[in-house]
Design a protein around this motif. Structure first.
Motif, PDB file in Angstrom:
ATOM      1  N   ILE A  60       0.877  -1.162   0.000  1.00  0.00           N
ATOM      2  CA  ILE A  60       0.000   0.000   0.000  1.00  0.00           C
ATOM      3  C   ILE A  60       0.916   1.214   0.000  1.00  0.00           C
ATOM      4  CG2 ILE A  60      -1.762   1.271   1.291  1.00  0.00           C
ATOM      5  CD1 ILE A  60      -2.356  -1.476   2.722  1.00  0.00           C
ATOM      6  N   ALA A  61       0.781   2.084  -0.994  1.00  0.00           N
ATOM      7  CA  ALA A  61       1.677   3.242  -1.083  1.00  0.00           C
ATOM      8  C   ALA A  61       0.907   4.464  -1.555  1.00  0.00           C
ATOM      9  CB  ALA A  61       2.823   2.943  -2.057  1.00  0.00           C
ATOM     10  N   THR A  62       1.258   5.617  -0.978  1.00  0.00           N
ATOM     11  CA  THR A  62       0.624   6.856  -1.395  1.00  0.00           C
ATOM     12  C   THR A  62       1.613   8.013  -1.300  1.00  0.00           C
ATOM     13  OG1 THR A  62      -1.254   8.350  -1.062  1.00  0.00           O
ATOM     14  CG2 THR A  62      -0.414   7.232   0.894  1.00  0.00           C
ATOM     15  N   PRO A  63       1.788   8.739  -2.410  1.00  0.00           N
ATOM     16  CA  PRO A  63       2.688   9.895  -2.375  1.00  0.00           C
ATOM     17  C   PRO A  63       2.018  11.058  -1.659  1.00  0.00           C
ATOM     18  CG  PRO A  63       1.647   9.735  -4.513  1.00  0.00           C
ATOM     19  CD  PRO A  63       1.199   8.539  -3.723  1.00  0.00           C
ATOM     20  N   PHE A  64       2.848  11.930  -1.070  1.00  0.00           N
ATOM     21  CA  PHE A  64       2.263  13.105  -0.419  1.00  0.00           C
ATOM     22  C   PHE A  64       3.063  14.377  -0.639  1.00  0.00           C
ATOM     23  CE2 PHE A  64       4.899  10.988   2.712  1.00  0.00           C
ATOM     24  CZ  PHE A  64       5.621  12.024   3.295  1.00  0.00           C
ATOM     25  N   ALA A  65       4.243  14.282  -1.239  1.00  0.00           N
ATOM     26  CA  ALA A  65       5.035  15.493  -1.510  1.00  0.00           C
ATOM     27  C   ALA A  65       6.184  15.145  -2.444  1.00  0.00           C
ATOM     28  CB  ALA A  65       5.608  16.074  -0.216  1.00  0.00           C
ATOM     29  N   ARG A  66       6.674  16.151  -3.134  1.00  0.00           N
ATOM     30  CA  ARG A  66       7.933  15.994  -3.864  1.00  0.00           C
ATOM     31  C   ARG A  66       9.052  16.103  -2.833  1.00  0.00           C
ATOM     32  NH1 ARG A  66       8.105  16.179  -9.275  1.00  0.00           N
ATOM     33  NH2 ARG A  66      10.247  16.950  -9.203  1.00  0.00           N
ATOM     34  N   GLY A  87       5.844   3.441   6.744  1.00  0.00           N
ATOM     35  CA  GLY A  87       7.055   4.227   6.834  1.00  0.00           C
ATOM     36  C   GLY A  87       7.213   5.071   5.595  1.00  0.00           C
ATOM     37  N   ALA A  88       8.077   6.060   5.662  1.00  0.00           N
ATOM     38  CA  ALA A  88       8.304   6.969   4.543  1.00  0.00           C
ATOM     39  C   ALA A  88       9.496   6.503   3.733  1.00  0.00           C
ATOM     40  CB  ALA A  88       8.533   8.384   5.050  1.00  0.00           C
ATOM     41  N   VAL A  89       9.348   6.607   2.422  1.00  0.00           N
ATOM     42  CA  VAL A  89      10.425   6.293   1.489  1.00  0.00           C
ATOM     43  C   VAL A  89      10.411   7.343   0.385  1.00  0.00           C
ATOM     44  CG1 VAL A  89      10.361   3.806   1.925  1.00  0.00           C
ATOM     45  CG2 VAL A  89       8.971   4.758   0.094  1.00  0.00           C
ATOM     46  N   VAL A  96       6.778   9.101  -0.127  1.00  0.00           N
ATOM     47  CA  VAL A  96       5.663   8.163  -0.157  1.00  0.00           C
ATOM     48  C   VAL A  96       5.553   7.493   1.203  1.00  0.00           C
ATOM     49  CG1 VAL A  96       4.844   6.028  -1.247  1.00  0.00           C
ATOM     50  CG2 VAL A  96       6.038   7.733  -2.622  1.00  0.00           C
ATOM     51  N   LEU A  97       4.336   7.369   1.695  1.00  0.00           N
ATOM     52  CA  LEU A  97       4.081   6.502   2.844  1.00  0.00           C
ATOM     53  C   LEU A  97       3.702   5.148   2.285  1.00  0.00           C
ATOM     54  CD1 LEU A  97       1.951   8.342   5.559  1.00  0.00           C
ATOM     55  CD2 LEU A  97       4.331   7.638   5.687  1.00  0.00           C
ATOM     56  N   ARG A  98       4.293   4.091   2.846  1.00  0.00           N
ATOM     57  CA  ARG A  98       3.932   2.759   2.360  1.00  0.00           C
ATOM     58  C   ARG A  98       3.975   1.738   3.480  1.00  0.00           C
ATOM     59  NH1 ARG A  98       8.904   0.589  -1.412  1.00  0.00           N
ATOM     60  NH2 ARG A  98      10.297   0.178   0.316  1.00  0.00           N
ATOM     61  N   HIS A  99       3.246   0.669   3.221  1.00  0.00           N
ATOM     62  CA  HIS A  99       3.116  -0.430   4.175  1.00  0.00           C
ATOM     63  C   HIS A  99       2.942  -1.693   3.351  1.00  0.00           C
ATOM     64  CE1 HIS A  99       2.124  -2.225   8.058  1.00  0.00           C
ATOM     65  NE2 HIS A  99       1.063  -2.785   7.506  1.00  0.00           N
ATOM     66  N   SER A 100       3.517  -2.799   3.797  1.00  0.00           N
ATOM     67  CA  SER A 100       3.400  -4.059   3.059  1.00  0.00           C
ATOM     68  C   SER A 100       2.885  -5.159   3.965  1.00  0.00           C
ATOM     69  CB  SER A 100       4.760  -4.460   2.482  1.00  0.00           C
ATOM     70  OG  SER A 100       5.208  -3.495   1.569  1.00  0.00           O
ATOM     71  N   LEU A 101       2.112  -6.074   3.352  1.00  0.00           N
ATOM     72  CA  LEU A 101       1.480  -7.164   4.085  1.00  0.00           C
ATOM     73  C   LEU A 101       1.572  -8.443   3.271  1.00  0.00           C
ATOM     74  CD1 LEU A 101      -1.779  -5.125   4.399  1.00  0.00           C
ATOM     75  CD2 LEU A 101      -0.365  -5.645   6.365  1.00  0.00           C
ATOM     76  N   ILE A 118      -2.701   4.749   6.364  1.00  0.00           N
ATOM     77  CA  ILE A 118      -1.657   5.258   5.467  1.00  0.00           C
ATOM     78  C   ILE A 118      -2.195   6.446   4.673  1.00  0.00           C
ATOM     79  CG2 ILE A 118      -0.359   4.702   3.349  1.00  0.00           C
ATOM     80  CD1 ILE A 118       0.972   3.504   5.741  1.00  0.00           C
ATOM     81  N   ALA A 119      -3.375   6.284   4.076  1.00  0.00           N
ATOM     82  CA  ALA A 119      -3.957   7.360   3.257  1.00  0.00           C
ATOM     83  C   ALA A 119      -4.255   8.591   4.107  1.00  0.00           C
ATOM     84  CB  ALA A 119      -5.219   6.868   2.562  1.00  0.00           C
ATOM     85  N   GLY A 120      -4.851   8.388   5.265  1.00  0.00           N
ATOM     86  CA  GLY A 120      -5.170   9.522   6.127  1.00  0.00           C
ATOM     87  C   GLY A 120      -3.930  10.255   6.612  1.00  0.00           C
ATOM     88  N   SER A 121      -2.899   9.502   6.975  1.00  0.00           N
ATOM     89  CA  SER A 121      -1.644  10.131   7.405  1.00  0.00           C
ATOM     90  C   SER A 121      -0.999  10.897   6.268  1.00  0.00           C
ATOM     91  CB  SER A 121      -0.678   9.065   7.927  1.00  0.00           C
ATOM     92  OG  SER A 121      -1.181   8.465   9.092  1.00  0.00           O
ATOM     93  N   ALA A 122      -0.982  10.313   5.081  1.00  0.00           N
ATOM     94  CA  ALA A 122      -0.395  11.000   3.918  1.00  0.00           C
ATOM     95  C   ALA A 122      -1.169  12.269   3.593  1.00  0.00           C
ATOM     96  CB  ALA A 122      -0.363  10.068   2.708  1.00  0.00           C
TER      97      ALA A 122
END
Length: 135
Positions: A60-66, A87-89, A96-101, A118-122
């Motif tokens: 699950i990944a979502t960008p939030f800034a350059r 975590g941020a990468v 991007v905030l992402r999480h894996s399962l 993840i989406a709400g935090s981003a």
């Protein structure tokens, strides 16, 4: 839920899908007003199937800034103080905030809760650090 196709079927029923490919589906989550004219904010989330040593995982990944447009140290400090999941990468030009399962034996709440967190935090990070609603 043990198969990618089952997760995709669930996502298509429950979320606003914006794009679908064989190993990736993108959804838009909505925050705030009734629509964009009412101050609604949105966040695009990419859900992708990943192969990890022969096992299917869901990322699950979502960008939030350059990355070059914000204080990365400040962003990381904020994530450390406020974020429970993921975590941020840096992916390409983006933070991007992402999480894996692991997909095997995945219960639906093990997917929906991290996705929404993840989406709400981003979304909050994007608003706080960029003031925009680009992602």
């Amino acid at each position: 839920m043990a198969a990618w196709r089952d997760l995709v079927r669930f996502i298509e029923l429950e979320y606003d899908v914006t794009r679908r490919e064989p190993d990736e589906i993108r959804v838009r989550l909505h925050y705030g007003g009734e629509d964009v004219d009412d101050g609604e904010r949105t966040q695009i989330v990419v859900v992708a199937r990943e192969d990890v040593e022969g096992q299917d995982w869901v990322q699950i990944a979502t960008p939030f800034a350059r990355a070059d447009a914000v204080d990365v140290t400040g962003v990381l400090a904020e994530i450390g103080a406020t974020t429970v999941v993921g975590g941020a990468v840096i992916m390409g030009d983006y933070l991007v905030l992402r999480h894996s399962l692991p997909l095997v034996n995945l219960d639906i709440n093990e997917f929906t809760e991290p996705l929404e967190l993840i989406a709400g935090s981003a979304e909050l990070l994007e608003e706080q650090f960029t003031g925009d609603d680009d992602y």
